[in-house]
Design an enzyme around this catalytic site. Structure first.
Site, mmCIF file in Angstrom:
data_model
loop_
_atom_site.group_PDB
_atom_site.id
_atom_site.type_symbol
_atom_site.label_atom_id
_atom_site.label_comp_id
_atom_site.label_asym_id
_atom_site.label_seq_id
_atom_site.Cartn_x
_atom_site.Cartn_y
_atom_site.Cartn_z
ATOM 1 N N LYS A 1 39.638 20.761 104.017
ATOM 2 C CA LYS A 1 39.978 19.672 103.091
ATOM 3 C C LYS A 1 39.897 18.298 103.748
ATOM 4 O O LYS A 1 39.909 18.173 104.967
ATOM 5 C CB LYS A 1 41.334 19.939 102.437
ATOM 6 C CG LYS A 1 41.167 21.021 101.363
ATOM 7 C CD LYS A 1 42.342 21.225 100.489
ATOM 8 C CE LYS A 1 41.964 22.290 99.436
ATOM 9 N NZ LYS A 1 43.122 22.830 98.750
ATOM 10 N N ARG B 1 44.051 30.791 102.257
ATOM 11 C CA ARG B 1 42.788 30.687 101.499
ATOM 12 C C ARG B 1 41.806 29.883 102.354
ATOM 13 O O ARG B 1 41.999 28.684 102.543
ATOM 14 C CB ARG B 1 43.080 29.996 100.167
ATOM 15 C CG ARG B 1 41.880 29.891 99.248
ATOM 16 C CD ARG B 1 42.240 29.140 97.971
ATOM 17 N NE ARG B 1 41.111 29.085 97.064
ATOM 18 C CZ ARG B 1 40.117 28.213 97.167
ATOM 19 N NH1 ARG B 1 40.121 27.304 98.123
ATOM 20 N NH2 ARG B 1 39.116 28.239 96.305
HETATM 21 N N1 HH2 Z 1 42.003 24.697 96.697
HETATM 22 C C1 HH2 Z 1 40.819 24.658 96.059
HETATM 23 C C2 HH2 Z 1 40.545 25.547 95.005
HETATM 24 N N2 HH2 Z 1 41.448 26.476 94.637
HETATM 25 N N3 HH2 Z 1 43.555 27.497 94.906
HETATM 26 C C3 HH2 Z 1 44.745 27.565 95.525
HETATM 27 N N4 HH2 Z 1 45.646 28.486 95.166
HETATM 28 N N5 HH2 Z 1 45.072 26.703 96.543
HETATM 29 C C4 HH2 Z 1 44.216 25.738 96.961
HETATM 30 O O1 HH2 Z 1 44.571 24.949 97.876
HETATM 31 C C5 HH2 Z 1 42.940 25.636 96.323
HETATM 32 C C6 HH2 Z 1 42.641 26.550 95.276
HETATM 33 C C7 HH2 Z 1 39.800 23.650 96.475
HETATM 34 O O2 HH2 Z 1 38.969 24.148 97.471
HETATM 35 P P1 HH2 Z 1 37.484 24.689 97.237
HETATM 36 O O3 HH2 Z 1 37.504 25.911 96.380
HETATM 37 O O4 HH2 Z 1 36.835 24.886 98.537
HETATM 38 O O5 HH2 Z 1 36.752 23.509 96.512
HETATM 39 P P2 HH2 Z 1 36.335 23.269 95.008
HETATM 40 O O6 HH2 Z 1 37.568 23.202 94.175
HETATM 41 O O7 HH2 Z 1 35.585 21.954 95.046
HETATM 42 O O8 HH2 Z 1 35.469 24.407 94.562
#
Ligand code: HH2
Length: 294
Positions: free
Chosen positions: A214, A248
């Site tokens: 992040k 995660r």
């Molecule tokens: N962060 C993201 C997406 N889903 N779910 C939970 N429970 N906790 C988190 O911190 C979280 C999440 C964002 O990360 P990422 O999936 O890599 O990015 P994007 O939302 O752009 O797909």
């Protein structure tokens, strides 16, 4: 102070999206996403979190039909891969289709606020559910977020969402909680939440931490998303020491090794894992007692 150190559970991220901040477009092709999921299981992911809608700051919502088109073939292709399947969605219809395809975890970044049918769906299907804190919504959440005491406010929110889930028939044992790192938070909000994560752990439910790659890690280290693995691991290990249970991450192999060594070190002894990647459940709280560094 002696605190229980949970056995860490690694949740590998499979983003079937063109625009995720960390790996957008890499796994949009279903075959590539399925191969990536298998690779993450081989690296030690006990859960795969499959998402078809980016929640990065500024992201535009995706239609239900498009989200279904992206995630269902990937879930079907990963059923039987050796990990539990989690669907990262806030739409009840997507969660229902995912459950039909074998998902047993619903990861809802809106904590059941995004779709009035989601709580009933989770209750009916008997899924585990991750309730995450977010201030506002992805399109606007990073516009000057403010709190009095960020940890107290996030904790109160999660407590209320847990109560809401239980009122709607979801068993307490099925609920996991997540402070939502990066969701309507400044860098200092993120750091304070991580420094005082034990206050969220004190709610008594498994805590999920999503710091992987992040932007606050980029601010501190000056590195691009794919080069933030060391920063990610630093936060994961410190979160484990405070009792967090599910991590995660995009970089599964590195996180798994670091978390296993950290857990053994905190315990002061090594015990062979009591669960395997296919049976790992956050509903059984296997813990080891260790000293938390002050
Ligand atoms: N962060 C993201 C997406 N889903 N779910 C939970 N429970 N906790 C988190 O911190 C979280 C999440 C964002 O990360 P990422 O999936 O890599 O990015 P994007 O939302 O752009 O797909």
């Amino acid at each position: 102070m002696a605190v229980p150190v949970p056995e860490p559970v690694v949740m590998g991220v499979v983003n079937v999206t063109p625009d995720s901040f960390s790996d957008g477009g890499e796994w949009l092709d279903p075959d590539a996403a399925i191969a990536h999921g298998h690779a993450l299981v081989a690296q030690g992911a006990a859960i795969l979190d499959i998402g078809g809608e980016s929640t990065r700051p500024g992201a535009e919502p995706v239609s239900e039909a498009e989200e279904l088109r992206r995630v269902v073939p990937v879930l079907e292709g990963l059923a039987g891969a050796g990990a539990r399947l989690s669907i990262d969605t806030s739409k009840a219809a997507v969660a229902a289709a995912a459950s039909d395809a074998g998902a047993t975890v619903v990861n809802d970044v809106t904590a059941l606020r995004g779709d009035p049918d989601m709580a009933a769906l989770v209750a009916d299907r008997g899924c585990d559910v991750c309730l995450m804190h977010m201030l506002g919504e992805p399109r606007t959440m990073q516009r000057d977020p403010r709190y009095g005491d960020v940890v107290a406010e996030v904790r109160r929110f999660l407590e209320q969402r847990l109560e809401h889930a239980v009122r709607h028939g979801i068993a307490t044992e099925r609920v996991w909680l997540d402070p939502g790192i990066g969701f309507g938070k400044t860098i200092d909000h993120n750091l304070e939440l991580l420094a005082r994560l034990h206050e969220i752990v004190a709610l008594g439910r498994p805590v999920v931490v999503g710091t992987s790659r992040k932007s606050f890690l980029g601010t501190i280290t000056g590195r691009a998303p794919a080069d933030r693995v060391a920063g990610t691991i630093a936060t994961n290990v410190l979160a484990l020491a405070q009792g967090a249970r599910v991590f995660r991450v995009h970089d599964v192999a590195e996180a798994r090794d670091a978390l296993l060594v950290a857990a053994a070190t905190l315990a002061g002894r090594w015990l062979p894992p009591t669960t395997t990647s296919t049976t790992t459940s956050t509903t059984t709280s296997t813990t080891r007692t260790a000293s938390r560094p002050s």
